[in-house]
Design a protein around this motif. Sequence first.
Motif, short mmCIF file in Angstrom:
data_model
loop_
_atom_site.label_atom_id
_atom_site.label_comp_id
_atom_site.label_asym_id
_atom_site.label_seq_id
_atom_site.Cartn_x
_atom_site.Cartn_y
_atom_site.Cartn_z
N PRO A 101 -9.79 -8.90 15.30
CA PRO A 101 -8.66 -9.24 14.44
C PRO A 101 -8.33 -8.22 13.35
CG PRO A 101 -10.59 -10.37 13.66
CD PRO A 101 -11.03 -9.58 14.86
N GLY A 102 -8.96 -7.04 13.40
CA GLY A 102 -8.66 -6.02 12.39
C GLY A 102 -7.22 -5.55 12.47
N VAL A 103 -6.66 -5.60 13.67
CA VAL A 103 -5.23 -5.32 13.89
C VAL A 103 -4.70 -6.42 14.80
CG1 VAL A 103 -5.35 -2.82 13.56
CG2 VAL A 103 -5.82 -3.80 15.82
N PRO A 104 -3.37 -6.63 14.85
CA PRO A 104 -2.84 -7.68 15.70
C PRO A 104 -3.25 -7.50 17.16
CG PRO A 104 -1.15 -6.90 14.18
CD PRO A 104 -2.32 -5.99 14.02
N LYS A 105 -3.45 -8.63 17.84
CA LYS A 105 -3.86 -8.60 19.24
C LYS A 105 -2.85 -7.81 20.05
CE LYS A 105 -5.60 -11.80 22.78
NZ LYS A 105 -6.95 -11.24 22.74
N GLY A 106 -3.35 -6.95 20.92
CA GLY A 106 -2.49 -6.13 21.75
C GLY A 106 -2.16 -4.78 21.15
N THR A 107 -2.69 -4.51 19.93
CA THR A 107 -2.42 -3.22 19.28
C THR A 107 -3.71 -2.49 18.93
OG1 THR A 107 -2.33 -4.09 17.01
CG2 THR A 107 -0.28 -4.15 18.30
N SER A 108 -4.79 -2.76 19.65
CA SER A 108 -6.06 -2.07 19.38
C SER A 108 -5.85 -0.57 19.48
CB SER A 108 -7.13 -2.54 20.36
OG SER A 108 -7.42 -3.90 20.15
N ARG A 109 -6.62 0.16 18.68
CA ARG A 109 -6.34 1.59 18.54
C ARG A 109 -7.57 2.39 18.15
NH1 ARG A 109 -2.30 0.42 13.93
NH2 ARG A 109 -1.91 -1.25 15.43
N GLU A 161 0.84 -1.19 0.00
CA GLU A 161 0.00 0.00 0.00
C GLU A 161 0.88 1.24 0.00
OE1 GLU A 161 -3.02 -0.02 3.02
OE2 GLU A 161 -3.56 -2.11 2.64
N GLY A 162 0.40 2.29 -0.66
CA GLY A 162 1.15 3.53 -0.66
C GLY A 162 1.14 4.19 0.70
N LEU A 163 0.01 4.11 1.41
CA LEU A 163 -0.11 4.59 2.78
C LEU A 163 -1.06 3.63 3.49
CD1 LEU A 163 0.87 7.06 4.51
CD2 LEU A 163 -1.43 7.98 4.21
N PHE A 164 -0.57 2.99 4.53
CA PHE A 164 -1.37 1.97 5.21
C PHE A 164 -2.40 2.62 6.13
CE2 PHE A 164 2.21 -0.46 3.78
CZ PHE A 164 1.68 -1.70 3.49
N SER A 165 -3.63 2.14 6.00
CA SER A 165 -4.75 2.79 6.68
C SER A 165 -4.79 2.49 8.16
CB SER A 165 -6.07 2.36 6.04
OG SER A 165 -6.27 0.96 6.21
N MET A 166 -4.07 1.48 8.63
CA MET A 166 -4.07 1.17 10.07
C MET A 166 -2.91 1.82 10.79
SD MET A 166 -6.72 -0.54 10.84
CE MET A 166 -8.02 -1.44 10.01
N ASP A 167 -1.73 1.90 10.14
CA ASP A 167 -0.55 2.45 10.80
C ASP A 167 -0.17 3.83 10.31
OD1 ASP A 167 -0.47 0.04 12.09
OD2 ASP A 167 1.66 -0.29 11.82
N GLY A 168 -0.67 4.24 9.14
CA GLY A 168 -0.36 5.57 8.63
C GLY A 168 1.06 5.71 8.11
N ASP A 169 1.71 4.57 7.77
CA ASP A 169 3.05 4.62 7.20
C ASP A 169 3.02 3.99 5.81
OD1 ASP A 169 2.56 2.01 7.95
OD2 ASP A 169 4.57 1.66 8.75
#
Length: 447
Positions: A411-419, A233-241
């Motif tokens: 499970p939208g993001v890895p366990k322990g990284t909910s945001r 991805e050009g810009l990742f929608s979960m991490d913004g990088d």
Amino acid sequence: MRLTPTELDVAGLGREAATPVPAAEIPSNLVADRRQPRARALRQDAPKHDLSFESLPAYREILMERQVGPALGFTNPYYRVHDGRAATRTSINGRELLNFSSYDYLALNGHPEVLAAHEEAARRYGTSVSASRITSGERPVHRALEAALAEVYEAEAGALFVSGHATAASVIETILGPKDLIIHDALIHNCVVVGAQGARCQRKSFRHNDLDDLENYLTLTRHLFERVLIVTEGLFSMDGDGPDMFRLVEIKERFQAWLMVDEAHSLGVIGATGRGIAEHSGIDPNRVDIWFGTLSKALVGCGGYVCGSQVLIDILKARAPGMVYSVGMPAPVAAASLKALEIMRREPERVAALQANGAYFVAGARARGLDVGPSWGFGVTPIILGTDIRTFAMAQELERMGVYSFPVTSPGVPKGTSRLRFFLSAAHERAQIDTALDAVTTILDRS
């Protein structure tokens, strides 16, 4: 030249005139024999099968979620009804909130020129093209938007799809097969996974933005596959990088692979004039084989696009399921996105304002000790809270304080990284950003 059944039908050559065939001339093997006995019923001792939808595991999971939320004091955050247009502010149940949950990056949703283009197209073409584009759904505005998008990527041609999700899935299903490999970033969107399943190709993920992991896997396995498609991805929608495009292009060329880049959250967001990751990285966009993205973010429409070589687009327009077997994009939607793209190119100050707001948000979050992960500080930035319960609680308390940001949990993001994800707009004011960040820190200080 041999035509497929689809092409024969399009050309008007696949069917004879619709004249009745006398029953006596129908071959006997095509006529149902009513003298045959009906199929026998199942044996009395045959097992009974539960065909209720309630028996599906997914429904049991949903019931559990519905019970756990209220037990913990949470209201359901999903499918909330907004009373009107969601901009930097939105209204839910008659209450106005600061809004950080919408993709309106360039503040063009509801722009007078965009609305006028939509309305004029609706008057001229109606609200639906009423057929797939391959039959009778083509309109001039489709071709105009395809050409404008192709120009952004310096590509030979483009293709529009009525669904953003179906865009990637259709491309992958069309160009890959069982002897091929798709290898993608671990945080890639679901549409890529679905496409790989449809193509029945081998699928592998590499660790997020870890190009050593990608290179090592290709070193060991490239010889096992006919074609390899790398997707990021050009810009990742979960991490913004985003990825290291220089190295990624070098890897794909050395291993003789195709490279496909999802620009859904990077078009209009990164690059000096919003032209995406190629402009941001300073690479030649022609070194990427397939550019794809959606119109629902910066271009305030709906649907998806692909840009690349003329041969690729010819194949997609003749074979891609999401193109051939789906109704064409409504002309008013295409016209609105075309006008939004025109404004983006004409007013680069919108891109600059968005980027300044993104940088201000990230700097303010870090100054307050908040975890924004690896975010580059453009249109989307997470505030990582860890557990699902903590994230739901934060979202609910923020809404009580007048700030709307949507929780993303496993499970939208890895366990322990909910945001919480915060989507910035060119129209957000610095005071609004400060209000949101102060609210987050206030809640954390209480806990």
